[in-house]
Design a protein around this motif. Structure first.
Motif, short mmCIF file in Angstrom:
data_model
loop_
_atom_site.label_atom_id
_atom_site.label_comp_id
_atom_site.label_asym_id
_atom_site.label_seq_id
_atom_site.Cartn_x
_atom_site.Cartn_y
_atom_site.Cartn_z
N UNK A 188 0.05 26.94 19.71
CA UNK A 188 -1.53 26.18 20.75
C UNK A 188 -2.38 25.73 20.27
N UNK A 189 -3.06 25.21 21.21
CA UNK A 189 -4.02 24.31 21.11
C UNK A 189 -4.98 24.35 19.58
N UNK A 190 -4.57 22.76 19.06
CA UNK A 190 -6.16 22.65 18.34
C UNK A 190 -7.49 23.43 18.45
N UNK A 191 -8.14 23.84 17.41
CA UNK A 191 -9.67 23.55 17.83
C UNK A 191 -10.24 23.24 16.60
N UNK A 192 -11.18 21.95 16.90
CA UNK A 192 -11.12 21.12 15.61
C UNK A 192 -12.62 21.37 15.18
N UNK A 211 -12.20 14.14 25.62
CA UNK A 211 -12.93 13.05 25.31
C UNK A 211 -13.78 13.14 23.97
N UNK A 212 -14.21 12.51 23.67
CA UNK A 212 -14.85 11.87 22.86
C UNK A 212 -16.91 10.98 22.11
N UNK A 213 -17.55 12.36 22.32
CA UNK A 213 -18.77 11.70 22.54
C UNK A 213 -19.62 11.95 21.59
N UNK A 214 -20.67 11.30 21.26
CA UNK A 214 -21.72 11.57 20.20
C UNK A 214 -21.94 13.09 20.42
N UNK A 215 -22.51 14.00 21.57
CA UNK A 215 -22.81 15.05 21.91
C UNK A 215 -21.99 15.88 21.70
N UNK A 216 -19.85 15.69 21.93
CA UNK A 216 -19.12 16.76 21.38
C UNK A 216 -18.30 15.89 20.86
N UNK A 217 -17.70 15.92 19.59
CA UNK A 217 -16.97 14.83 18.85
C UNK A 217 -15.55 15.18 19.52
N UNK A 249 -17.38 7.51 27.48
CA UNK A 249 -17.05 8.22 26.25
C UNK A 249 -15.82 7.27 25.54
N UNK A 250 -15.37 7.52 24.69
CA UNK A 250 -14.05 7.33 24.28
C UNK A 250 -13.24 8.50 24.68
#
Lengths: 114, 111
Positions: free
Chosen positions: B97-101, A36-42, A87-88
């Protein structure tokens, strides 16, 4: 089609609707992801499927229900969503084989919940 | 321990200048560090990646610098162009393992 495709690209739904997002990967990968991509948590990881088994669920509300019928397809079933779910939604895939997690993303579904 | 901290949040650079985005991590087990580029309305696309056995990797105008002792890595865009205007994400992972962004950096290149 190549890479990772997602449909629909845009979706507007009411809070009482039920809809599904679809993702298809044409890369022969064995793992798929929903973000999930939103302004708060990219970039917020929601679910991980490896070899069609769900291996991670990051405390996502039950109104989001993933489904992975085979290694190429991933669905996200939506019901009774809230406006803050707008969200995207991005799907990604990778080949998990003794190396590193090189993920390829689809273009996303822009979801608006009214 | 699982976080990747990215800075700055936004960056404005003149055309032809050097754009620099920084990331820091805590988990010393991370061994794969990719950078993703995302244009509006598109999904993130892998731009360049590095493993910790090298200190620098260059692909065209894009360079990753990696400092293992400082647990930091950065993306340098040389001769920045308006077409480079996008959001950039760093990430890290351990093995498969999963990527941490990171939180992302919105880069604007002024003509």
């Amino acid at each position: 089609e190549t890479g990772v495709t997602q449909t629909p690209r845009h979706l507007v739904m009411g809070m009482t609707n039920k809809k599904s997002l679809k993702c298809e990967q044409h890369l022969g990968h064995n793992a798929m992801y929903w973000y999930k991509q939103s302004a708060k948590k990219p970039l917020e990881l929601m679910f991980v499927y490896s070899l069609e088994e769900r291996v991670e669920n990051n405390s996502v509300p039950s109104r989001f229900s993933p489904e992975c019928p085979n290694s190429s397809h991933l669905f996200l079933h939506l019901h009774t969503l809230q406006p803050e779910d707008s969200a995207l939604y991005l799907c990604a895939s990778s080949q998990l084989a003794g190396g590193y997690n090189e993920q390829f993303f689809g273009p996303g579904t822009r979801l608006t919940v009214l | 321990q699982q976080q990747v901290k990215q800075s700055p949040q936004s960056l404005i650079v003149q055309k032809g200048g050097i754009s620099i985005i920084n990331c820091a991590y805590e988990n010393t087990a991370f061994d794969y560090f990719p950078w993703y580029q995302q244009f509006p309305g598109k999904g993130p696309a892998l731009l360049i990646a590095i493993r910790p056995d090298v200190s620098e990797k260059k692909e065209g105008r894009f360079t990753i610098s990696f400092n293992k002792s400082a647990k930091q890595f950065s993306l340098h865009i040389m001769d920045s162009q308006p077409g480079d205007s996008a959001t950039y994400f760093c990430a890290a992972s351990k093995g498969a393992q999963k990527l941490v962004f990171g939180q992302g950096t919105r880069l604007t290149i002024n003509p």
